[in-house]
Design an enzyme around this catalytic site. Sequence first.
Site, mmCIF file in Angstrom:
data_model
loop_
_atom_site.group_PDB
_atom_site.id
_atom_site.type_symbol
_atom_site.label_atom_id
_atom_site.label_comp_id
_atom_site.label_asym_id
_atom_site.label_seq_id
_atom_site.Cartn_x
_atom_site.Cartn_y
_atom_site.Cartn_z
ATOM 1 N N TYR B 112 0.903 -1.155 0.000
ATOM 2 C CA TYR B 112 0.000 0.000 0.000
ATOM 3 C C TYR B 112 0.936 1.197 0.000
ATOM 4 C CZ TYR B 112 -4.332 2.137 2.001
ATOM 5 O OH TYR B 112 -5.490 2.845 2.241
ATOM 6 N N HIS B 117 -2.264 7.229 -3.217
ATOM 7 C CA HIS B 117 -3.344 6.236 -3.190
ATOM 8 C C HIS B 117 -3.903 6.056 -1.776
ATOM 9 C CE1 HIS B 117 -5.572 2.524 -3.796
ATOM 10 N NE2 HIS B 117 -4.832 1.918 -2.889
ATOM 11 N N ARG B 126 -12.926 6.484 4.800
ATOM 12 C CA ARG B 126 -13.064 6.979 6.177
ATOM 13 C C ARG B 126 -13.186 8.502 6.158
ATOM 14 N NH1 ARG B 126 -9.223 3.116 5.853
ATOM 15 N NH2 ARG B 126 -7.607 4.676 5.474
ATOM 16 N N GLU B 184 -6.453 -2.239 -9.831
ATOM 17 C CA GLU B 184 -5.367 -1.512 -9.185
ATOM 18 C C GLU B 184 -4.115 -1.757 -10.018
ATOM 19 O OE1 GLU B 184 -5.059 -2.267 -4.940
ATOM 20 O OE2 GLU B 184 -6.877 -1.074 -4.607
ATOM 21 N N GLU B 186 -0.398 -1.880 -10.506
ATOM 22 C CA GLU B 186 0.712 -2.060 -9.571
ATOM 23 C C GLU B 186 1.910 -2.653 -10.296
ATOM 24 O OE1 GLU B 186 -0.483 -4.284 -6.117
ATOM 25 O OE2 GLU B 186 -2.461 -3.339 -6.016
ATOM 26 N N THR B 329 -1.625 -0.036 -5.323
ATOM 27 C CA THR B 329 -1.967 0.875 -6.407
ATOM 28 C C THR B 329 -0.935 1.982 -6.563
ATOM 29 O OG1 THR B 329 -4.289 0.531 -5.974
ATOM 30 C CG2 THR B 329 -3.721 2.447 -7.319
#
Lengths: 395, 395
Positions: B112, B117, B126, B184, B186, B329
């Site tokens: 992550y 991202h 959130r 995503e 990557e 991502t």
Amino acid sequence: MTTLPIIEDSLFGLDNLPYGVYSVDGSAPRVAVRLHDHVIDLGLLLGTEGDNDVFAAPTLNPFMAQGHARWVEVRAAIREALRGEVPQDALHRLDDVTLHLPVEVSDYVDFYASEHHASNLGRLFRPDNPDPLMPNWKHLPVGYHGRSASIVVSGTGIVRPQGQRKGPADEKPVFGPSTRLDIEAELGFIVGTGNAMGSSIAAEDAEQHIFGVVLFNDWSARDIQAWEYVPLGPNLGKSFASTISPWVVPLLALQEAKVSVPDQEPEVLPYLQMRQPWGLDVDLEVVWNGETVTRPPYAAMYWSPAQMLAHTTVNGAPTRTGDVYASGTISGPEKNQRGAFIELTWGGKEPVQVNGEERTFLEDGDQVTLTATAPGANGGRIGFGECTGRILPAR
Amino acid sequence: MTTLPIIEDSLFGLDNLPYGVYSVDGSAPRVAVRLHDHVIDLGLLLGTEGDNDVFAAPTLNPFMAQGHARWVEVRAAIREALRGEVPQDALHRLDDVTLHLPVEVSDYVDFYASEHHASNLGRLFRPDNPDPLMPNWKHLPVGYHGRSASIVVSGTGIVRPQGQRKGPADEKPVFGPSTRLDIEAELGFIVGTGNAMGSSIAAEDAEQHIFGVVLFNDWSARDIQAWEYVPLGPNLGKSFASTISPWVVPLLALQEAKVSVPDQEPEVLPYLQMRQPWGLDVDLEVVWNGETVTRPPYAAMYWSPAQMLAHTTVNGAPTRTGDVYASGTISGPEKNQRGAFIELTWGGKEPVQVNGEERTFLEDGDQVTLTATAPGANGGRIGFGECTGRILPAR
């Protein structure tokens, strides 16, 4: 040739017959079955011709891949063979052999299937939340993938992990050996045959896919876990090691242990509904440096192994021979039924007595052993192999 | 025997030489190397005697397990051989072969590592939190384990996953095909040689362990993910499929692509510090139904691949040949650099134009292709193989 005694009240009698992989004096590992305290080489007992060539393999995977009908057939053949004369060279004393990791682990998923455990951890990790359970908890068996390479067989030493932690008093994270090393007493389920990508396994078909059950200790570094786990879940707090018992108890041996799971309210979605009782009445015991400190009852688990497998695959995810999924900590409603020390000692605030010492988390040199029994045929009980590990100092 | 042309400005020239696994007309899969649009059987080019027997294997794993010195040696031998005469039977046109999953995947971890991202997703998932990044984010590369069995090679159809979701307006969870299917973009890093349990890989040694790099599409069902991910992280929202490009670009080919990562403030703990620049200047492109919709820059990633590997093993967790870890991502600071559609369309509220249609998430029949290039030797560029997948209807 020799005839094996029938021992009444044995936890490893003809109703159990767990599978493992053994070697003796450095020989090539081979498949075995356990009867009482004997380890019996399956290839030497039943031959290795044709489909039986799988018994000469170094893991159970080739045998498991042959599927449910073969598991039934081989179990019957073993029982038949053990009632007659057994070749002397097939027979070893348990104390004389080395037991190996019985399966080559493909993917590994750990669940969180005990309502008591999830509630206790919710209270400890998120004290400000009014409801200790997350809103999704009663709708799906929450789980996460873990590290397959870290699954080791009982007896393997557990090196204390190093890592980052940040306590409430720490201004910034500190690095060092974990100071809150814990256990999680679980059952592990071994997938014998899986499903192809894009398909799924219905809960009522899980019986056909699950080969057997092991004891599972999901060693956990609570300080590392607490700091790392948002928002993507546990990683290094768990990935250093998990221990399984060397003997895989066939699901076929656990038919008398089937019980209903606790009432599931609210009602679960159709793909999680079960037609038959699918809980398991397995009683565990956690022994810390020789003293039993807690007795987690698997029968109290909210989510069943069949539901966990149905959930894992409902999105079309493939499973394979050798997949392992574990239940998550087994905790019952009582304090002396809690399957993790963080719960048993309430975050370290309520130490327990171990050999007269006040203890909270694991110290170097500590040894933890899981054992378990379940109802067998004719009112007897069957046993699981020991799942044990000793803590080695951080490197 | 034939002599291959030297093509100037080829993305797959002698400075690249990615490895793959191919078959032709149903032959047994074998190891190959790519030059321009040719697929060259490595066993037929270099022979399969001695250590070269690994070229006859159906995956790159045996070759990778031979270690870094062999990777250097074989790369030099290939360049030497391709400058001379090449056996005709070693040579195939790219269009004539089937490309297979190049590695047998052991464990898989997804990180992550993009600040852009993580910030965007924090804001979307959130919205009430003042800081979109969690407190741990700048101290450790957050990651989670994913499903190894679900990693497929480019071109594999992606069946739309079914699962539970619960939108803000839903009183209880509903079940059905995902309605927010996403990508995503990557990079995936392939571990060539790992570390034993209880040991770790220092950030400065990562170069010796990472064999190569692929493009990685971590298909994501956002509705399933949003409902399931607390508190143990993503599971079914991701586990149905991830696609990798068929050609593994050797890390040895990416020396010109090395750049510094963005400044890391606050300073990271010693085990995450790097002595050399370890970012990668790889430019990706995401093509949706033939139209380029975003261009994520890998150079903007906060955490480096070396740091991810050092973190994965710092607790003593073992890694193995064939482990894959992905970056998470890749998103840059600009809107047209975001590597997931949930960011690009801001949760579906700001559709993008694809062939004149307003689009948010993936529809059945959609095809997404990732491509990428990076600086090569002498001012040229090297390419990655295509990473493509088409969405098939839910089953």
